[in-house]
Design an enzyme around this catalytic site. Structure first.
Site, short mmCIF file in Angstrom:
data_model
loop_
_atom_site.label_atom_id
_atom_site.label_comp_id
_atom_site.label_asym_id
_atom_site.label_seq_id
_atom_site.Cartn_x
_atom_site.Cartn_y
_atom_site.Cartn_z
N SER A 3 25.31 -12.37 -22.74
CA SER A 3 27.00 -13.43 -23.35
C SER A 3 27.99 -12.28 -24.75
CB SER A 3 26.58 -14.76 -23.92
OG SER A 3 27.35 -15.32 -24.28
N LYS A 18 20.69 -14.66 -26.20
CA LYS A 18 21.78 -14.13 -25.83
C LYS A 18 21.31 -12.28 -26.35
CE LYS A 18 23.33 -16.34 -22.73
NZ LYS A 18 23.36 -16.64 -21.04
N TYR A 22 21.06 -20.37 -29.50
CA TYR A 22 21.40 -19.30 -28.87
C TYR A 22 22.01 -18.37 -28.97
CZ TYR A 22 24.88 -19.37 -24.55
OH TYR A 22 25.73 -19.29 -23.87
C1 RM4 Z 1 28.56 -18.32 -24.43
C2 RM4 Z 1 30.63 -18.33 -25.40
C3 RM4 Z 1 31.44 -19.56 -24.36
C4 RM4 Z 1 30.22 -20.91 -24.76
C5 RM4 Z 1 28.90 -20.30 -23.90
C6 RM4 Z 1 27.80 -21.68 -23.50
O1 RM4 Z 1 28.39 -17.18 -24.68
O2 RM4 Z 1 29.97 -19.17 -26.59
O3 RM4 Z 1 32.34 -19.53 -25.91
O4 RM4 Z 1 30.83 -21.85 -23.96
O5 RM4 Z 1 28.16 -19.73 -24.67
#
Ligand code: RM4
Length: 262
Positions: free
Chosen positions: A152, A169, A165
């Site tokens: 991400s 990632k 989170y």
């Molecule tokens: C992503 C990023 C996005 C979020 C998702 C859940 O990596 O932070 O903005 O919507 O995660």
């Protein structure tokens, strides 16, 4: 153009969102076998049925689908995925490690159970499936394959409600880098895709806040949030032989979100 002609593609967390788009796009690009992992509750069971129907209705005739339910945080699920895949198709050419959760939460009051579950699904689950499928890719003839870890933009930058989170990632990005080094000798390529803000169930509540949604849209250079299909194209590229010399790479798929400071 069929970039994945005759390939067997395995996707975790495939019943919705980015995983689902990757499944449809793989079939469109000529994959002949799809091993589709999903969680296995009533909701994802129904989603998988509709995904199968969509694939059979909209793509070529000789794409067969095998569904494998289970909690990816349990290492046994990954063994099952490989077993079912090899039974059905004899080999696995592509793995898309995609199953993830992101329960947005305050850091200071976050229950440890939230941290543990997020880590178990996102990071432990990735480790288990990458290891299991890589062993299969090593032992099959012809040897090799392409592994794609869904990391991400959050592997690179922080988020106020994502302290549990974002480390997962960053971990997935790092895992792909080390696996690229460890598995190159078996002709296994490992790369990471770093999506930006892609509209799926994972951020439905978060993006229901109009101000936040507007801010996120304004930060993208392309002036819009992403759709799951936006990630599926780059996934197909990394899975395909067009990317045969690409390993250990990271590909931002974020509409220009990361580069936009001011
Ligand atoms: C992503 C990023 C996005 C979020 C998702 C859940 O990596 O932070 O903005 O919507 O995660």
């Amino acid at each position: 153009m069929a970039l994945l002609a005759n390939k067997i593609v395995c996707i975790t967390g495939s019943s919705r969102g980015i995983g689902r788009a990757c499944a449809v796009e793989s079939a469109r690009h000529g994959a002949t076998g799809l091993i589709l992992h999903y969680f296995g509750d009533q909701e994802t069971e129904a989603e998988l049925q509709s995904l199968k129907a969509e694939i059979y209705a909209t793509t070529h005739d000789n794409c067969r689908v095998v569904g494998v339910p289970g909690d990816i945080a349990d290492s046994g699920t990954s063994q099952q995925i490989v077993k079912a895949g090899v039974e059905a198709f004899g080999r696995i050419d592509v793995l898309v490690s995609n199953a993830r959760i992101c329960p947005f939460a305050e850091f200071l009051t976050m229950p440890h159970a939230t941290w543990e579950r997020t880590r178990q699904v996102n990071l432990d689950g990735s480790f288990y499936v990458v290891q299991a499928v890589a062993n299969q890719m090593k032992s099959q003839v012809p040897q090799g394959g392409s592994i794609i870890g869904l990391a991400s933009i959050s592997a690179l930058v922080g988020g106020e409600f994502q302290c549990h989170y974002t480390p997962t990632k960053a971990g997935i990005l790092s895992m792909m880098q080390s696996c690229a080094v460890a598995l190159g000798k078996y002709n296994i390529r490992c790369n990471a895709i770093l999506p930006g803000t892609i509209v799926t169930d994972i951020n439905k509540e978060d993006l229901a806040n109009e101000k936040k949604r507007g801010d996120m849209i304004r930060r993208t250079a392309l002036g819009r949030l992403g759709a799951p299909e936006d990630v599926a194209g780059p996934m197909v590229f990394l899975a395909s032989d067009l990317a045969k010399y690409v390993t250990g790479a990271q590909l931002l798929v974020d509409g220009g979100l990361f580069v936009n400071l001011q």
